[in-house]
Design a protein around this motif. Structure first.
Motif, short mmCIF file in Angstrom:
data_model
loop_
_atom_site.label_atom_id
_atom_site.label_comp_id
_atom_site.label_asym_id
_atom_site.label_seq_id
_atom_site.Cartn_x
_atom_site.Cartn_y
_atom_site.Cartn_z
N TYR A 25 -103.21 -36.01 -12.10
CA TYR A 25 -103.72 -35.67 -10.77
C TYR A 25 -103.50 -34.19 -10.49
N ASP A 26 -104.55 -33.52 -10.05
CA ASP A 26 -104.51 -32.10 -9.69
C ASP A 26 -104.36 -32.01 -8.17
N GLU A 27 -103.18 -31.63 -7.72
CA GLU A 27 -102.92 -31.61 -6.28
C GLU A 27 -103.76 -30.57 -5.54
N LYS A 28 -104.09 -29.47 -6.18
CA LYS A 28 -104.88 -28.43 -5.51
C LYS A 28 -106.31 -28.90 -5.27
N ARG A 29 -106.87 -29.59 -6.24
CA ARG A 29 -108.28 -30.00 -6.12
C ARG A 29 -108.43 -31.41 -5.59
N GLY A 30 -107.34 -32.18 -5.60
CA GLY A 30 -107.44 -33.56 -5.14
C GLY A 30 -108.27 -34.42 -6.06
N ARG A 31 -108.17 -34.18 -7.38
CA ARG A 31 -108.99 -34.91 -8.35
C ARG A 31 -108.16 -35.23 -9.59
N TRP A 32 -108.66 -36.20 -10.35
CA TRP A 32 -108.01 -36.63 -11.58
C TRP A 32 -108.74 -36.08 -12.80
N THR A 33 -107.97 -35.64 -13.79
CA THR A 33 -108.51 -35.29 -15.10
C THR A 33 -108.08 -36.37 -16.08
N VAL A 34 -109.06 -37.01 -16.70
CA VAL A 34 -108.80 -38.19 -17.54
C VAL A 34 -109.26 -37.90 -18.96
N HIS A 35 -108.43 -38.26 -19.94
CA HIS A 35 -108.77 -38.06 -21.36
C HIS A 35 -108.81 -39.41 -22.08
N THR A 36 -109.66 -39.50 -23.11
CA THR A 36 -109.76 -40.71 -23.91
C THR A 36 -109.45 -40.41 -25.37
N ASP A 37 -109.30 -41.48 -26.14
CA ASP A 37 -108.99 -41.33 -27.57
C ASP A 37 -110.19 -40.81 -28.36
N ARG A 38 -111.38 -40.80 -27.76
CA ARG A 38 -112.57 -40.30 -28.44
C ARG A 38 -112.87 -38.84 -28.10
N GLY A 39 -112.00 -38.24 -27.31
CA GLY A 39 -112.20 -36.84 -26.95
C GLY A 39 -112.96 -36.62 -25.67
N ASP A 40 -113.29 -37.68 -24.93
CA ASP A 40 -113.96 -37.53 -23.64
C ASP A 40 -112.99 -36.96 -22.62
N THR A 41 -113.52 -36.17 -21.69
CA THR A 41 -112.77 -35.69 -20.54
C THR A 41 -113.59 -35.95 -19.28
N PHE A 42 -112.94 -36.56 -18.29
CA PHE A 42 -113.60 -36.85 -17.03
C PHE A 42 -112.87 -36.16 -15.89
N ASP A 43 -113.65 -35.61 -14.99
CA ASP A 43 -113.13 -35.03 -13.75
C ASP A 43 -113.60 -35.95 -12.63
N THR A 44 -112.67 -36.72 -12.04
CA THR A 44 -113.07 -37.77 -11.11
C THR A 44 -112.26 -37.75 -9.83
N GLN A 45 -112.93 -38.07 -8.75
CA GLN A 45 -112.22 -38.14 -7.47
C GLN A 45 -111.29 -39.35 -7.43
N PHE A 46 -111.83 -40.52 -7.78
CA PHE A 46 -111.05 -41.75 -7.75
C PHE A 46 -110.83 -42.26 -9.17
N LEU A 47 -109.61 -42.71 -9.43
CA LEU A 47 -109.27 -43.38 -10.67
C LEU A 47 -108.91 -44.82 -10.31
N ILE A 48 -109.66 -45.77 -10.86
CA ILE A 48 -109.50 -47.17 -10.47
C ILE A 48 -109.10 -47.99 -11.69
N GLY A 49 -107.90 -48.53 -11.64
CA GLY A 49 -107.38 -49.32 -12.75
C GLY A 49 -107.74 -50.79 -12.61
#
Length: 549
Positions: free
Chosen positions: A127-151
């Protein structure tokens, strides 16, 4: 190439993060419905799943004998009458292949697959406190910049695979039931060992006993079991249950367990003969009704627990007869009461042990020491030679799926570290210190264990969708459960749970199957209807205690 693989390989990872409104982890019952809802709310959403197709539990658990123990006509989505009625079940408690086909039907009907990335495991989220967003990484090398992370990772999706030293040395096949090989597995004539006799182990054992050469069952804790009655459904039966759609949609969300039945009788108001008559009638139903809709006092009062436990013991003893088998397979009411562990449904499971090719092996006082190339060695040095070892050894329930991901919240705190000290949530959907993280099937909600899962997961995903919609309408971009709101929920949860016998019993319900896991009843025990009411009250208050900016 099938649709699932096409989805998994449809694009190469980009150097630039993919920007989303919401990223959903999981494409099972919760993840699929959450994706459908958020898309309808106009969000840009992506779901990610390690599997190669939809299904969640019903993708991974393809072991012999895997099937519902909720009645098929209640284990369904109830938001769309046509979706419900256009699928027909073949029996009361269908097996995994039919359930997986139903999950494919849902995915196809709602056109979900284009927004699911299969064959992909989320490895980290920060979680990036300055931007209020999540940076998410996967085992395939994907990167996501997302507002909500839902488990939507599932409550039983972190299997305990590496339980014994030496597993890698075994010369035969060894695997956990939740990682059953997708290719056909020929067990005919093989020497097979099953470790564990929980609900999963029981389903495997009763299904393969007549197919293997030798079956050795390694038994530590005996289980109270209930016989399953599983009638087939023809056109008339299907018509009858479909005609109940409105009734079920109104009833299921408000019962104690999310099943169609509920506790209605009071133990103290009946005579001993009347109590016995009630238990006999409910036992004959061939479902989980004795556990979830007989006498609620069994969860609170030791004398009631003992009497119901003795009733079930008597039924089991009558089927086993052999004193040695009775000692191995029938719980002692002094050890724990009926219903304080997960109650398995079974079909001729106890009778399996009367077969000449089945050997029960007690590891209660002589535990498994290690796996050796030949098989399993016990602490006293005895080696049981095997060709296949099946680990029905359970899960890191409730919390394990999320703590296996490196999730970093505010100030660099990690969910793994936080939950290694104290497993806490607010309403089982939020965690203080992790803004814009929303979760389902998680600790301190009924869906962690004590619920017909479709009932509870529909409620949780709908609640999450309503919260997101509320935020967007109010122009808010960040939400977080306050420390005070979380503490209030934890105290209410604990007060409710600690009044039950479940809290005093060692089982995965309290995390005691994981060394060092903080002890807390994982599931909310106040009932599905009460939980829904409290969630609705929080929403009706304008989400007081949920900080928004």
């Amino acid at each position: 190439m099938n649709i699932a693989v096409q989805g998994a390989l449809r694009r190469a990872p980009s150097d630039k993060p993919e920007v989303l409104d919401a990223l959903i982890i999981g494409a099972g019952v919760a993840g699929m419905y959450q994706l459908h809802q958020l898309r309808k709310h106009g969000l840009k959403v992506q779901a990610v799943d390690a599997a190669t197709d939809v299904g969640g539990t019903w993708y991974w658990n393809r072991y012999p004998g895997a099937k519902f123990d909720s009645e098929s006509y209640i284990y369904q989505y109830l938001f769309d009458e046509a979706l419900y009625k256009d699928w027909t079940w073949s029996e009361r408690f269908p097996a995994q292949p039919e359930i997986e086909r139903w999950m494919h039907y849902i995915a196809d009907r709602l056109e979900l697959r284009p927004d699911i990335l299969f064959g992909t495991t989320v490895t980290s989220a920060e979680y990036d406190e300055k931007r209020g967003r999540w940076t998410v990484h996967t085992d395939r090398g994907d990167t996501f910049d997302t507002q909500f992370l839902i488990g939507c990772c599932g409550m039983l999706s972190a299997p305990l695979e590496n339980r014994f030293p030496g597993q890698s040395t075994f010369r035969g096949r060894i695997f956990h039931t939740a990682r059953w090989p997708r290719e056909p597995l020929d067990l005919e004539g093989k020497r097979v060992g099953v470790v564990g006799i929980g609900a999963t182990g029981i389903q495997v054992i009763q299904t393969i006993a007549d197919k293997v050469g030798e079956l050795k069952v390694f038994i530590r804790t005996p289980q109270y079991v209930l016989p399953m009655k599983n009638p087939k459904y023809g056109p008339e039966e299907a018509k009858a249950y479909k005609a109940r759609f409105d009734e079920l949609r109104q009833n299921l969300p408000h019962t104690f367990s999310g099943f169609e039945y509920d506790f209605t009788k009071k133990w103290a108001e009946l005579t001993p003969d009347e109590r016995l008559a009630v238990m006999e009638e409910i036992y004959a139903d061939g479902s989980l009704k004795l556990w979830l809709a007989s006498f609620s006092e069994m969860f609170f009062e030791e004398d009631v627990s003992r009497e119901i436990s003795e009733f079930v013991r008597g039924k089991m003893i009558a089927r086993l007869k052999d004193p040695e088998l009775i000692d191995l397979l029938v719980p002692n009411a002094d050890d724990y009461g009926f219903g304080t562990h997960r109650v398995p449904l079974e079909t001729n499971y106890l009778e399996v042990y009367h077969r000449d090719n089945v050997e029960p092996v007690s590891v209660r006082d002589n535990p498994i020491a290690e796996v050796v190339p030949e098989g399993i060695r016990l602490e006293d040095g005895t080696v049981h030679e095997l060709d296949v070892i099946i680990l029905a050894t359970g899960f890191d329930a409730g919390s394990g799926a999320l703590t296996r991901i490196d999730i970093k919240g505010k100030g660099g705190r990690t969910l793994k570290d936080d939950w290694s000290r104290d497993i806490r949530t607010a309403y089982g959907t939020m965690v203080h210190g992790y803004p814009n993280l929303l979760i389902t099937g998680s600790p301190l909600s009924p869906s962690a264990a004590l619920c017909n899962m479709t009932t509870c997961l529909q409620q949780q995903t709908e609640w999450i969708s309503a919260l997101v919609s509320h935020m967007r309408a109010a122009g808010k971009t960040v939400m977080e459960a306050s420390a005070e709101l979380e503490e209030e929920w934890v105290q209410h949860h604990d007060e409710t749970a600690n009044a039950t016998l479940i809290a005093r019993t060692n089982s995965w319900y309290v995390g005691s199957n994981i060394p060092g896991k903080p002890r807390r009843v994982l599931s909310y025990t106040g009932g599905v209807g009460t939980y829904r009411q409290k969630c609705d009250e929080l929403a009706g208050s304008g989400y007081q205690g949920v900080q928004m900016a």
